[in-house]
Design a protein around this motif. Sequence first.
Motif, PDB file in Angstrom:
ATOM      1  N   GLU A 140       0.833  -1.196   0.000  1.00  0.00           N
ATOM      2  CA  GLU A 140       0.000   0.000   0.000  1.00  0.00           C
ATOM      3  C   GLU A 140       0.871   1.250   0.000  1.00  0.00           C
ATOM      4  O   GLU A 140       2.001   1.242   0.525  1.00  0.00           O
ATOM      5  CB  GLU A 140      -0.918   0.018   1.229  1.00  0.00           C
ATOM      6  CG  GLU A 140      -1.974  -1.076   1.225  1.00  0.00           C
ATOM      7  CD  GLU A 140      -2.896  -0.984   2.433  1.00  0.00           C
ATOM      8  OE1 GLU A 140      -2.669  -0.099   3.289  1.00  0.00           O
ATOM      9  OE2 GLU A 140      -3.837  -1.791   2.514  1.00  0.00           O
ATOM     10  N   GLN A 141       0.339   2.324  -0.588  1.00  0.00           N
ATOM     11  CA  GLN A 141       0.970   3.646  -0.533  1.00  0.00           C
ATOM     12  C   GLN A 141      -0.150   4.676  -0.595  1.00  0.00           C
ATOM     13  O   GLN A 141      -1.221   4.416  -1.140  1.00  0.00           O
ATOM     14  CB  GLN A 141       1.953   3.847  -1.686  1.00  0.00           C
ATOM     15  CG  GLN A 141       1.327   3.808  -3.071  1.00  0.00           C
ATOM     16  CD  GLN A 141       2.273   4.267  -4.164  1.00  0.00           C
ATOM     17  OE1 GLN A 141       3.040   5.222  -3.972  1.00  0.00           O
ATOM     18  NE2 GLN A 141       2.228   3.601  -5.315  1.00  0.00           N
ATOM     19  N   PRO A 142       0.076   5.853  -0.020  1.00  0.00           N
ATOM     20  CA  PRO A 142      -0.982   6.877  -0.032  1.00  0.00           C
ATOM     21  C   PRO A 142      -1.091   7.566  -1.389  1.00  0.00           C
ATOM     22  O   PRO A 142      -0.201   7.469  -2.236  1.00  0.00           O
ATOM     23  CB  PRO A 142      -0.518   7.852   1.059  1.00  0.00           C
ATOM     24  CG  PRO A 142       0.968   7.692   1.100  1.00  0.00           C
ATOM     25  CD  PRO A 142       1.249   6.260   0.773  1.00  0.00           C
ATOM     26  N   GLU A 143      -2.197   8.281  -1.560  1.00  0.00           N
ATOM     27  CA  GLU A 143      -2.377   9.141  -2.736  1.00  0.00           C
ATOM     28  C   GLU A 143      -1.522  10.406  -2.570  1.00  0.00           C
ATOM     29  O   GLU A 143      -1.313  10.871  -1.450  1.00  0.00           O
ATOM     30  CB  GLU A 143      -3.848   9.551  -2.865  1.00  0.00           C
ATOM     31  CG  GLU A 143      -4.761   8.422  -3.304  1.00  0.00           C
ATOM     32  CD  GLU A 143      -4.752   8.229  -4.816  1.00  0.00           C
ATOM     33  OE1 GLU A 143      -3.864   8.818  -5.491  1.00  0.00           O
ATOM     34  OE2 GLU A 143      -5.604   7.489  -5.299  1.00  0.00           O
ATOM     35  N   PRO A 144      -1.057  10.992  -3.688  1.00  0.00           N
ATOM     36  CA  PRO A 144      -1.077  10.447  -5.046  1.00  0.00           C
ATOM     37  C   PRO A 144       0.006   9.383  -5.208  1.00  0.00           C
ATOM     38  O   PRO A 144       1.125   9.543  -4.698  1.00  0.00           O
ATOM     39  CB  PRO A 144      -0.788  11.675  -5.919  1.00  0.00           C
ATOM     40  CG  PRO A 144       0.010  12.579  -5.035  1.00  0.00           C
ATOM     41  CD  PRO A 144      -0.484  12.359  -3.641  1.00  0.00           C
ATOM     42  N   ALA A 145      -0.317   8.305  -5.869  1.00  0.00           N
ATOM     43  CA  ALA A 145       0.569   7.143  -5.945  1.00  0.00           C
ATOM     44  C   ALA A 145       1.800   7.440  -6.799  1.00  0.00           C
ATOM     45  O   ALA A 145       1.725   8.122  -7.826  1.00  0.00           O
ATOM     46  CB  ALA A 145      -0.186   5.952  -6.517  1.00  0.00           C
ATOM     47  N   TYR A 146       2.949   6.935  -6.345  1.00  0.00           N
ATOM     48  CA  TYR A 146       4.164   6.884  -7.157  1.00  0.00           C
ATOM     49  C   TYR A 146       4.111   5.625  -8.028  1.00  0.00           C
ATOM     50  O   TYR A 146       3.402   4.659  -7.715  1.00  0.00           O
ATOM     51  CB  TYR A 146       5.406   6.788  -6.271  1.00  0.00           C
ATOM     52  CG  TYR A 146       5.878   8.064  -5.628  1.00  0.00           C
ATOM     53  CD1 TYR A 146       6.986   8.745  -6.120  1.00  0.00           C
ATOM     54  CD2 TYR A 146       5.250   8.579  -4.497  1.00  0.00           C
ATOM     55  CE1 TYR A 146       7.451   9.900  -5.513  1.00  0.00           C
ATOM     56  CE2 TYR A 146       5.701   9.735  -3.887  1.00  0.00           C
ATOM     57  CZ  TYR A 146       6.806  10.398  -4.399  1.00  0.00           C
ATOM     58  OH  TYR A 146       7.265  11.540  -3.792  1.00  0.00           O
ATOM     59  N   ARG A 147       4.901   5.627  -9.096  1.00  0.00           N
ATOM     60  CA  ARG A 147       5.144   4.405  -9.862  1.00  0.00           C
ATOM     61  C   ARG A 147       6.522   3.894  -9.466  1.00  0.00           C
ATOM     62  O   ARG A 147       7.540   4.521  -9.773  1.00  0.00           O
ATOM     63  CB  ARG A 147       5.047   4.669 -11.361  1.00  0.00           C
ATOM     64  CG  ARG A 147       3.629   5.048 -11.784  1.00  0.00           C
ATOM     65  CD  ARG A 147       3.501   5.259 -13.276  1.00  0.00           C
ATOM     66  NE  ARG A 147       3.743   4.029 -14.019  1.00  0.00           N
ATOM     67  CZ  ARG A 147       3.534   3.906 -15.337  1.00  0.00           C
ATOM     68  NH1 ARG A 147       3.069   4.940 -16.035  1.00  0.00           N
ATOM     69  NH2 ARG A 147       3.777   2.769 -15.956  1.00  0.00           N
ATOM     70  N   LEU A 148       6.547   2.759  -8.774  1.00  0.00           N
ATOM     71  CA  LEU A 148       7.762   2.300  -8.107  1.00  0.00           C
ATOM     72  C   LEU A 148       8.095   0.864  -8.496  1.00  0.00           C
ATOM     73  O   LEU A 148       7.204   0.037  -8.697  1.00  0.00           O
ATOM     74  CB  LEU A 148       7.596   2.369  -6.582  1.00  0.00           C
ATOM     75  CG  LEU A 148       7.187   3.718  -5.992  1.00  0.00           C
ATOM     76  CD1 LEU A 148       6.844   3.560  -4.510  1.00  0.00           C
ATOM     77  CD2 LEU A 148       8.305   4.740  -6.183  1.00  0.00           C
ATOM     78  N   ARG A 149       9.384   0.593  -8.566  1.00  0.00           N
ATOM     79  CA  ARG A 149       9.885  -0.776  -8.677  1.00  0.00           C
ATOM     80  C   ARG A 149      10.319  -1.185  -7.271  1.00  0.00           C
ATOM     81  O   ARG A 149      11.343  -0.716  -6.766  1.00  0.00           O
ATOM     82  CB  ARG A 149      11.042  -0.863  -9.662  1.00  0.00           C
ATOM     83  CG  ARG A 149      10.670  -0.448 -11.078  1.00  0.00           C
ATOM     84  CD  ARG A 149      11.858  -0.487 -12.020  1.00  0.00           C
ATOM     85  NE  ARG A 149      12.209  -1.870 -12.382  1.00  0.00           N
ATOM     86  CZ  ARG A 149      13.310  -2.492 -12.006  1.00  0.00           C
ATOM     87  NH1 ARG A 149      14.175  -1.886 -11.204  1.00  0.00           N
ATOM     88  NH2 ARG A 149      13.568  -3.728 -12.397  1.00  0.00           N
ATOM     89  N   VAL A 150       9.556  -2.044  -6.648  1.00  0.00           N
ATOM     90  CA  VAL A 150       9.761  -2.368  -5.234  1.00  0.00           C
ATOM     91  C   VAL A 150      10.412  -3.743  -5.096  1.00  0.00           C
ATOM     92  O   VAL A 150       9.835  -4.749  -5.535  1.00  0.00           O
ATOM     93  CB  VAL A 150       8.422  -2.357  -4.466  1.00  0.00           C
ATOM     94  CG1 VAL A 150       8.661  -2.620  -2.985  1.00  0.00           C
ATOM     95  CG2 VAL A 150       7.691  -1.028  -4.675  1.00  0.00           C
TER      96      VAL A 150
END
Length: 702
Positions: free
Chosen positions: A493-503
């Motif tokens: 999960e991540q808050p708004e506004p979402a990043y586009r991430l390679r996790v």
Amino acid sequence: MKGMRNSCIPDSGKAARIVSHAPLLIAGITAILFFPAAFAAEAAKSSSAQEVSRVDSPVHYDIRVHIDPLERTLKGRSVITANTREELTLVIGRRFEVLKGRVDGESIGPSATVGAMRAWRIPPEEKLPRRIEIEWRGELSPLDTSLDHRQTLGQNEPVSGESGTFLPDSSGWYPYLAGELASYDLSMELPVGQRGVVAGRLAEESESPQGFRARFEFPAPTGGIDLMAGPYIVETRTIRSAGGKPIVLRTYFHREVADLAGEYLDSVKGYIDLYESWIGAYPFTEFSIVSSPTPTGFGMPTLTYLGLEVLRLPFIRATSLGHEVLHNWWGNGVYPDYAKGNWSEGLTTFMADYAYKERESDSAAREMRQGWLRDFAALSPSQYAPLTSFTSRTHGASQIVGYNKAAMVFLMLRDLLGRETFDRALQTFWREQRFRVASWEDLQRAFETASGRKLHIFFDQWLTRPGAPVVRLTKAVRTKGVGGSHHVSVTLEQPEPAYRLRVPIAVRTQQGEEIHTVDLENTQQVFSIETGVPPLEVILDPDLRLFRHLMPQEATPILRQVMVNKTTVTVLLPESGPARDAAEILATKLQHRAPKLIPGTDNMPATPTLVIGLQDQVDAWLARHELHRPEDMKGKGSAQAWTTRLSDGTTLAVVSARDIESLAALTRPLPHYGRQSYVVFEGAKAVHRGTWPTRPQAVKLD
């Protein structure tokens, strides 16, 4: 930007940063002193990639200056040739008296006062070239060797004395055209026993009973001139670049450190060899290391200016020196477009400080990444800033963003594209932008060309958004698939506004750890990960390769959290006398500002708190708040500093000293240990230090 110089002030082994003029406000017009993009094309006309020859610069300075360090006087004459028709602004420090000033044969007229500067507006002119002649003189400030690192970093006065002269460009010690890049020839005269140096090629020098003379040439357009002089012993060595070009290396060292010259020359050769093979040919004909009687750590084109005590530090040759050599490519070889953000400090940190840790070991590199993320966790939201707004280091928060965050952006970009593509993009960027003004956008184009990928989303989110993403591992469920395979369902999960991430996600099994990378694009996403053996645990980003907000258990408290946070309040337990004075001085040094004091009798505030006192006072204060001194620190050293996280999540830092002398001894060393959770001192020497253990975000699987 006018007057830039990089600064490598050590911070417990760490390097650092850039000093610049503020904008000039002249007759209601803002003369912003960054490099106009229009000059990029002119600067690009340099000859070959093997050496810097005369560049068709739009502005050229021909300066002659005489300096007497004992009398602290300067006399100078400059002829400025300008091949530009636009209105110009001529500037010089207000402390200097202009004896003669002419523009194209006409008197220069009255000046306007702008802070510590005086300035003249020179109207547009169609006839070229334009010729400006100035003669000036003035008295220099006395050299003050008692200044500490931070005071020296902010010093903008021209200073002189028998042990050294430093004329920072930002002091306006010579006349210059605001906002204009310029090439230059500079001739200097000094008394017998003194030697001087500026950035550029040493074209000629002589020494006689009348004194020392030298002439330096800087044929490429550059942003400013810093002059250094002193009773130097000079050692010279010539090496060959990868392309066969001779490069002259020099040390200008005071007698006290002259025995270090050979080691420093060896190290510089190693760094030039490294970066020529990594990026491209060294852009200049020489490099010098110059010693300073004050605790400086500056880097300019073709040289670095390091304090005597800095030079003696054992780690400098392995860290800060390479950082400043690399700035001859990034910052002094390709100029940042400061109006759009300074990328050079982050790239230099990544390719110097961080690269050295990678070469040392995987664990050393991970420790540096962890330090960057811990530092960022120490900031308050009001201190977040986008990378596009970073120009230079002005305080700890700006370094955490402009150096550390930017370096980690380059790390994530390399992880995304691969090392070979990443390096190829930088080599192309260097070839195309040498002696040009370049922006983050130019870097983006270089990486897009090398990779064949569109990277606007990556660059946009990391450069324009302040702060950092918050990623939580909220759930992990194991299921058995067909054919003996196993699956793990992982919820992020991540808050708004979402990043586009390679996790990165680690799945621990009985056979070890498997690293999987998932693409997180929404505020909540479920990922299915397949393993060949039963999974035991799921761990989020175990190697800390993603720039993000650490969760409390991942970011143990460090001293920097009370040092850089502007909401920190301070409790000084000594009520009066020398102990109170020593405590207040220490609090000011730690926070680089006057402390916000609250009484020691108050309840514990819900904000970062710094407590300073003598041992008995500290123990009584801790007992009153039902806190205690860490067990393994009891009775150790003459002074101790440690951190703890309170039940409401705020950070408390405590400094405890055995007596007044032990407390006063912390003033210089303790500010350099901001990345530690605890430090034990014996006098002014740290004898034990470290960080509290951390726990990653992890879910054990049933």
